[in-house]
Write a protein that holds these residues in place. Structure first.
Motif, PDB file in Angstrom:
ATOM      1  N   SER A   2       0.820  -1.202   0.000  1.00 44.90           N
ATOM      2  CA  SER A   2       0.000   0.000   0.000  1.00 44.90           C
ATOM      3  C   SER A   2       0.861   1.262   0.000  1.00 44.90           C
ATOM      4  O   SER A   2       2.059   1.224   0.283  1.00 44.90           O
ATOM      5  CB  SER A   2      -0.901   0.014   1.243  1.00 44.90           C
ATOM      6  N   LYS A   5       2.280   1.887   3.261  1.00 45.81           N
ATOM      7  CA  LYS A   5       3.431   1.031   3.517  1.00 45.81           C
ATOM      8  C   LYS A   5       4.694   1.655   2.934  1.00 45.81           C
ATOM      9  O   LYS A   5       5.758   1.664   3.543  1.00 45.81           O
ATOM     10  CB  LYS A   5       3.169  -0.346   2.895  1.00 45.81           C
ATOM     11  N   LYS A  25       0.787  -4.486   6.883  1.00 45.13           N
ATOM     12  CA  LYS A  25       0.449  -3.115   7.250  1.00 45.13           C
ATOM     13  C   LYS A  25       1.239  -2.699   8.471  1.00 45.13           C
ATOM     14  O   LYS A  25       1.429  -3.483   9.394  1.00 45.13           O
ATOM     15  CB  LYS A  25      -1.053  -2.998   7.530  1.00 45.13           C
TER      16      LYS A  25
END
Length: 364
Positions: A2, A5, A25
């Motif tokens: 993500s 991240k 995460k």
């Protein structure tokens, strides 16, 4: 991987990059405290529980004060998504909404005798959590809050000499907390000065202030107040309970799966109990060390302090309730709870407190 991240990896050290590569995460939490603080120790314990409950799919990285933004900007940084999470005391945000004071440090036990354990009963079973969840919308921030660490009762503080009455107290320039708690001191004529924990000892050494409070024996001794002041008063009303909490950017929270969201809830509930347990023992050890090895003298708080401070606290609470509907709703909930719970809890605790003081007397 993500976008959040990528941000976390880019901002962290090489060792952290290796860890985060294995995690889906990462929730970075910037604290208002240095990483040596007891609160951060317990925050890391919370992080271990979250990682275990999620099988490592959600990990927590605690950043020290100032790592991304200044302590006063943490809430705004979480709101904007600059950092995924923050950690402070709820009443730090009383400037954004006055009701934050009732969750973080309800002055004088909300004027109705709520200690830290009774507060948790209200929070978990008396409607407090539902109101807490509404606080962030009332405040206008994109945040999901988790209450983690109840502390208290806090000590009245440290003094250069014994105080026999409020007239003696009023002669002292006194470090007090910000917000309603400090305002109540000012209302009864105490020259209250707000400052951060790390600034207190230098101010005492320079004579900028004469006396001070921060928290409890363990955190106080870490700051080193015993080096300057020797008269310590445990009994106070100003912060009978103080609650530290974590703020998670709402978009980040919504991106978590159901198991990860539940892990945060379960670990937060565990943290409430673990923090209480940890603090009682740690404060006991610290108080023993202060009195046996550092010449600290325990004193009894003058009786006129309790009547004067309680009157000022109730006036402040009523004034805030008259001005803000949500504050009034939260306070009314606490009062309704206290009408039911406090007669039992205070009555039951009176004998236990007397027995405890008798035991303490045998150790002198």
């Amino acid at each position: 991987m993500s976008k959040l991240k990528h941000i976390a990896v880019g901002a962290a050290a090489v060792a952290f990059m290796a860890t985060s590569a294995m995690a889906e995460k990462v929730l970075r939490i910037q604290s208002v405290l240095p990483n040596t603080a007891d609160e951060v120790h317990m925050l890391n314990e919370f992080g271990k529980d979250v990682a275990a409950l999620t099988g490592g799919s959600l990990t927590i990285e605690v950043l020290p004060a100032g790592a991304v933004v200044g302590p006063r900007d943490i809430m705004d940084a979480v709101d904007a998504g600059l950092v995924e999470g923050g950690f402070a005391w709820t009443h730090y945000w009383g400037g954004k909404h006055v009701a934050a004071n009732l969750f973080g440090a309800p002055v004088a036990g909300a004027g109705v005798g709520l200690d830290n354990i009774a507060f948790l009963s209200w929070f978990q079973y008396g409607g407090g959590k539902e109101l807490y969840d509404r606080l962030w919308e009332e405040m206008g921030v994109n945040v999901k809050g988790f209450m983690l660490q109840p502390v208290g009762p806090e000590a009245l503080g440290w003094f250069p000499k014994p105080i026999e009455s409020m007239d003696d107290f009023r002669q002292m320039r006194f470090r007090a907390p910000p917000g309603m708690v400090g305002a109540a001191y000012a209302d009864i004529g105490v020259p209250a000065v707000a400052m951060g924990g790390g600034d207190i000892l230098p101010a005492l050494e320079k004579g900028t202030i004469d006396a001070a409070e921060w928290c409890c024996p363990k955190p106080d001794s870490v700051f080193g107040f015993q080096k300057v002041l020797k008269h310590y008063y445990l009994q106070g009303l100003h912060q009978v309970t103080v609650n530290a909490d974590m703020y998670v950017n709402r978009d980040f929270y919504d991106s978590l799966n159901e198991q990860e969201q539940m892990a945060l809830e379960v670990a937060a509930n565990a943290s409430l109990s673990k923090s209480l347990s940890y603090r009682i023992y740690e404060n006991g050890k610290a108080l023993k060390d202060l009195t046996e090895n550092h010449g600290v003298i325990l004193e009894d708080t003058p009786q006129d302090y309790f009547t004067e401070y309680m009157a000022a606290a109730k006036n402040a609470l009523q004034a805030a309730a008259d001005e803000n509907a949500f504050f009034a709703e939260v306070w009314q909930s606490q009062k309704d709870f206290a009408d039911i719970a406090v007669p039992f809890w205070a009555g039951a605790q009176t004998s236990n407190a007397g027995l405890g003081r008798a035991h303490a007397a045998t150790l002198k």
